[in-house]
Design a protein around this motif. Structure first.
Motif, PDB file in Angstrom:
ATOM      1  N   ARG A  35      46.649  46.928  38.944  1.00  0.00           N
ATOM      2  CA  ARG A  35      45.878  47.921  40.064  1.00  0.00           C
ATOM      3  C   ARG A  35      44.539  47.471  40.581  1.00  0.00           C
ATOM      4  N   ALA A  36      44.370  46.081  40.267  1.00  0.00           N
ATOM      5  CA  ALA A  36      43.209  45.448  40.877  1.00  0.00           C
ATOM      6  C   ALA A  36      43.312  45.188  42.450  1.00  0.00           C
ATOM      7  N   LEU A  37      44.555  44.811  42.906  1.00  0.00           N
ATOM      8  CA  LEU A  37      44.806  44.499  44.106  1.00  0.00           C
ATOM      9  C   LEU A  37      44.708  45.858  44.839  1.00  0.00           C
ATOM     10  N   ASP A  38      45.220  47.118  44.376  1.00  0.00           N
ATOM     11  CA  ASP A  38      45.050  48.261  45.259  1.00  0.00           C
ATOM     12  C   ASP A  38      43.461  48.927  45.575  1.00  0.00           C
ATOM     13  N   ARG A  39      42.785  48.467  44.218  1.00  0.00           N
ATOM     14  CA  ARG A  39      41.431  48.710  44.468  1.00  0.00           C
ATOM     15  C   ARG A  39      40.698  47.871  45.338  1.00  0.00           C
ATOM     16  N   TRP A  40      41.041  46.706  45.434  1.00  0.00           N
ATOM     17  CA  TRP A  40      40.454  45.463  46.242  1.00  0.00           C
ATOM     18  C   TRP A  40      40.826  46.057  47.764  1.00  0.00           C
ATOM     19  N   GLN A  41      42.070  46.536  47.976  1.00  0.00           N
ATOM     20  CA  GLN A  41      42.209  46.837  49.406  1.00  0.00           C
ATOM     21  C   GLN A  41      41.856  48.020  49.668  1.00  0.00           C
ATOM     22  N   ALA A  42      41.590  49.210  48.803  1.00  0.00           N
ATOM     23  CA  ALA A  42      40.974  50.263  49.235  1.00  0.00           C
ATOM     24  C   ALA A  42      39.746  50.393  49.679  1.00  0.00           C
ATOM     25  N   SER A  43      38.779  49.477  49.078  1.00  0.00           N
ATOM     26  CA  SER A  43      37.504  49.332  49.217  1.00  0.00           C
ATOM     27  C   SER A  43      37.171  47.827  49.308  1.00  0.00           C
ATOM     28  N   VAL A  44      37.200  47.242  50.284  1.00  0.00           N
ATOM     29  CA  VAL A  44      36.864  45.857  50.335  1.00  0.00           C
ATOM     30  C   VAL A  44      35.577  45.642  49.802  1.00  0.00           C
ATOM     31  N   PRO A  45      35.317  44.849  48.737  1.00  0.00           N
ATOM     32  CA  PRO A  45      34.009  44.662  48.256  1.00  0.00           C
ATOM     33  C   PRO A  45      33.292  43.167  48.902  1.00  0.00           C
ATOM     34  N   ASP A  46      32.014  43.061  48.410  1.00  0.00           N
ATOM     35  CA  ASP A  46      31.470  41.664  49.089  1.00  0.00           C
ATOM     36  C   ASP A  46      31.719  40.571  48.438  1.00  0.00           C
ATOM     37  N   VAL A  47      32.000  40.906  46.791  1.00  0.00           N
ATOM     38  CA  VAL A  47      32.445  39.803  45.999  1.00  0.00           C
ATOM     39  C   VAL A  47      33.271  40.298  44.920  1.00  0.00           C
ATOM     40  N   VAL A  48      34.231  39.398  44.534  1.00  0.00           N
ATOM     41  CA  VAL A  48      35.270  39.911  43.266  1.00  0.00           C
ATOM     42  C   VAL A  48      34.808  38.930  42.206  1.00  0.00           C
ATOM     43  N   VAL A  49      34.666  39.612  41.193  1.00  0.00           N
ATOM     44  CA  VAL A  49      34.482  38.778  39.850  1.00  0.00           C
ATOM     45  C   VAL A  49      35.559  39.080  39.119  1.00  0.00           C
ATOM     46  N   LEU A  50      36.688  38.136  38.818  1.00  0.00           N
ATOM     47  CA  LEU A  50      37.874  38.187  38.246  1.00  0.00           C
ATOM     48  C   LEU A  50      37.960  37.550  37.123  1.00  0.00           C
ATOM     49  N   ASP A  51      38.463  38.234  35.949  1.00  0.00           N
ATOM     50  CA  ASP A  51      38.914  37.461  34.571  1.00  0.00           C
ATOM     51  C   ASP A  51      40.412  37.040  34.946  1.00  0.00           C
ATOM     52  N   LEU A  52      40.667  36.025  34.066  1.00  0.00           N
ATOM     53  CA  LEU A  52      42.176  35.406  34.292  1.00  0.00           C
ATOM     54  C   LEU A  52      43.002  36.203  33.262  1.00  0.00           C
ATOM     55  N   SER A  53      42.696  36.456  32.080  1.00  0.00           N
ATOM     56  CA  SER A  53      43.415  37.432  31.148  1.00  0.00           C
ATOM     57  C   SER A  53      43.306  38.813  31.352  1.00  0.00           C
ATOM     58  N   LEU A  54      44.320  39.530  32.111  1.00  0.00           N
ATOM     59  CA  LEU A  54      44.463  40.798  32.362  1.00  0.00           C
ATOM     60  C   LEU A  54      45.923  41.130  32.018  1.00  0.00           C
ATOM     61  N   PRO A  55      45.720  42.562  31.552  1.00  0.00           N
ATOM     62  CA  PRO A  55      47.337  43.151  31.472  1.00  0.00           C
ATOM     63  C   PRO A  55      47.846  43.384  32.773  1.00  0.00           C
ATOM     64  N   GLY A  56      49.090  43.574  32.746  1.00  0.00           N
ATOM     65  CA  GLY A  56      49.992  43.968  33.961  1.00  0.00           C
ATOM     66  C   GLY A  56      50.266  42.301  34.764  1.00  0.00           C
ATOM     67  N   LEU A  57      49.281  41.887  35.563  1.00  0.00           N
ATOM     68  CA  LEU A  57      49.231  40.653  36.453  1.00  0.00           C
ATOM     69  C   LEU A  57      47.942  39.854  35.694  1.00  0.00           C
ATOM     70  N   ASP A  58      48.012  38.829  35.534  1.00  0.00           N
ATOM     71  CA  ASP A  58      46.890  37.866  35.079  1.00  0.00           C
ATOM     72  C   ASP A  58      46.055  37.510  36.294  1.00  0.00           C
ATOM     73  N   GLY A  59      44.853  37.252  36.204  1.00  0.00           N
ATOM     74  CA  GLY A  59      44.056  36.953  37.279  1.00  0.00           C
ATOM     75  C   GLY A  59      44.416  36.060  38.347  1.00  0.00           C
ATOM     76  N   LEU A  60      45.250  35.036  37.960  1.00  0.00           N
ATOM     77  CA  LEU A  60      45.824  33.852  39.095  1.00  0.00           C
ATOM     78  C   LEU A  60      46.675  34.774  39.740  1.00  0.00           C
ATOM     79  N   GLN A  61      47.435  35.529  39.414  1.00  0.00           N
ATOM     80  CA  GLN A  61      48.526  36.402  39.941  1.00  0.00           C
ATOM     81  C   GLN A  61      47.779  37.136  41.197  1.00  0.00           C
ATOM     82  N   VAL A  62      46.978  38.080  40.687  1.00  0.00           N
ATOM     83  CA  VAL A  62      45.974  38.896  41.401  1.00  0.00           C
ATOM     84  C   VAL A  62      45.291  38.042  42.486  1.00  0.00           C
ATOM     85  N   LEU A  63      44.885  36.995  42.223  1.00  0.00           N
ATOM     86  CA  LEU A  63      44.243  36.070  43.336  1.00  0.00           C
ATOM     87  C   LEU A  63      45.232  35.758  44.249  1.00  0.00           C
TER      88      LEU A  63
END
Length: 226
Positions: A35-63
Motif C-alpha cells: 500500500r505504500a506506493l499508493d499512499r506515496w502517489q496519492a499525496s506526494v510527501p516532502d520526504v519518505v522514511v522507508l523501512d526495508l522489512s515490510l509485509p507485502g513488498l519489502d522496502g527495496l521493492q517499494v523504492l
C-alpha cells in the motif's frame, strides 16, 4: 513538512509519529509495502522514511517501483540491516540516505530536514497561481472565478477548490492537498467533505465545457468536456 513513514512495527510508528509531530512535521503512516506506493502517489510527501522489512513488498521493492513510476521524493532508508552491502544496495536502488537502527532521533530529524532542503533547492519555481483554462479565469485580487468574463456564482469553498485545480489544469491534485486548501485550519471537518464540495462544483461547471474528473488513487483534475 510532510513526511511519509513506511514502517510496520506499531511501537516504532507511535514513537516516531509523536516525535515528529512535536518537531512540527506532519506524518502519514503506512505499515504495508503493497500500500505504500499508493499512499506515496496519492499525496506526494516532502520526504519518505522507508523501512526495508515490510509485509507485502519489502522496502527495496517499494523504492524500485516508486523510482520506476517517476516519483523523485527524497528517501531515507531506516532499517536494522546495517551491513555495507545493504547500504550500497539501498543507495543503488534510489535511496538518498541510510540510517541503521538503533538511531538517535535528533540525527534522524537532521537528516530528514537536510533531504527536504536539498529537494527544495532542486525544485523548479512554484506556479504563480491559477491559470486561465477553457474560458475559466481568476481575479488575483478578489479571488473570484470567471467564465468568459462573467463571474461564477460559487460558494467560498467551491471557489477555493476550483482555484486549486486551475493552478495546473489537466494534472491531478490529491484529495489530501485539496482538503488542506478548501478546509484550512478545520480539524473537525470529515475528510469526505471534500467530495461534497466536488459534487457541488461539478453542477456549477455543467454549462462551461469543463469537467472535474476523479482519477482513482491520484485525486481530481480539470479537463475539457468531450
Amino acid at each position: 513538512m510532510k513526511l511519509l513513514l513506511v514502517e510496520d512495527q506499531p511501537a516504532m510508528q507511535t514513537t516516531l509519529e509523536r516525535a515528529f509531530q512535536r518537531r512540527g512535521i506532519r506524518v502519514t503512516i503506512c505499515g504495508d509495502g503493497a500500500r505504500a506506493l499508493d499512499r506515496w502517489q496519492a499525496s506526494v510527501p516532502d520526504v519518505v522514511v522507508l523501512d526495508l522489512s515490510l509485509p507485502g513488498l519489502d522496502g527495496l521493492q517499494v523504492l524500485s517501483q516508486a523510482r520506476a513510476a517517476g516519483l523523485k521524493t527524497p528517501v531515507l532508508i531506516l532499517t536494522a540491516r546495517g551491513t555495507v552491502g545493504d547500504r550500497i544496495l539501498g543507495l543503488d536502488t534510489g535511496a538518498d540516505d541510510y540510517l541503521p537502527k538503533p538511531f538517535d532521533l535528533d540525527e534522524l530529524e537532521a537528516r530528514i530536514r537536510a533531504l527536504a532542503r536539498r529537494s527544495d533547492a532542486a525544485a523548479p519555481p512554484a506556479s504563480a497561481g491559477p491559470r486561465p483554462f477553457n474560458g475559466l479565469s481568476c481575479d488575483d485580487a478578489s479571488a473570484a472565478v470567471y467564465f468568459r468574463g462573467v463571474p461564477l456564482d460559487l460558494a467560498p469553498r467551491e471557489a477555493a477548490l476550483l482555484r486549486a485545480l486551475l493552478v495546473k489544469p489537466g494534472h491531478a491534485v490529491s484529495k489530501e492537498r485539496l482538503f488542506e486548501l478548501v478546509f484550512p485550519g478545520e480539524p473537525d471537518v470529515q475528510f469526505e467533505a471534500i467530495e461534497v464540495v466536488v459534487y457541488r462544483l461539478r453542477k456549477k461547471l455543467a454549462d462551461t465545457g469543463t469537467q472535474v474528473v476523479n482519477l482513482r488513487g491520484l485525486g481530481y483534475l480539470l479537463k475539457s468536456a468531450p
